[in-house]
Write a protein that holds these residues in place. Structure first.
Motif, PDB file in Angstrom:
ATOM      1  N   VAL A  43      14.833 -22.545  46.538  1.00  0.00           N
ATOM      2  CA  VAL A  43      15.421 -21.465  45.761  1.00  0.00           C
ATOM      3  C   VAL A  43      15.880 -21.996  44.409  1.00  0.00           C
ATOM      4  N   LEU A  90      13.075 -16.985  44.633  1.00  0.00           N
ATOM      5  CA  LEU A  90      12.224 -17.578  45.664  1.00  0.00           C
ATOM      6  C   LEU A  90      11.156 -18.452  45.028  1.00  0.00           C
ATOM      7  N   THR A  94       9.096 -22.078  50.665  1.00  0.00           N
ATOM      8  CA  THR A  94       9.962 -21.368  51.603  1.00  0.00           C
ATOM      9  C   THR A  94       9.087 -20.980  52.789  1.00  0.00           C
TER      10      THR A  94
END
Length: 100
Positions: A43, A90, A94
């Motif tokens: 992030v 984002l 991830t």
């Protein structure tokens, strides 16, 4: 028009979403919501520079943003096992835990 699809364990959220758009000829879309969990998150923080890499089990509290042929701009909020929440932009890296 809308599309719904599921990502499975090990999928990189951003890469998988961008690939889905390409494969299905979708040139613009909006991610309204997503439900799921991750085992790793990357992030970018609000300063636009700092990147946080998180490892462990996190629930997705929210995921929203826009996608177009040039890529996706998504924001995510994640809750850890104690209910602490972190959020930001984002980034690739991830990774879905069980499903998204």
């Amino acid at each position: 028009m809308y599309d719904v699809f599921r990502m499975s364990r090990g999928s990189d959220i951003k890469k998988t979403l961008e690939q889905y758009l390409i494969e299905n000829g979708i040139t613009s879309a909006a991610v309204v919501t997503a439900v799921g969990c991750v085992t790793k998150a990357t992030v970018r923080m609000a300063d636009g520079i700092t990147i946080r890499e998180l490892a462990g089990n996190y629930e997705i509290v929210s995921l929203c943003g826009t996608c177009c042929r040039d890529g996706c701009h998504l924001h995510i909020s994640l809750s850890d096992v104690n209910g602490n929440v972190i959020g930001g932009h984002l980034c690739e890296g991830t990774i879905v835990n069980t499903t998204l």
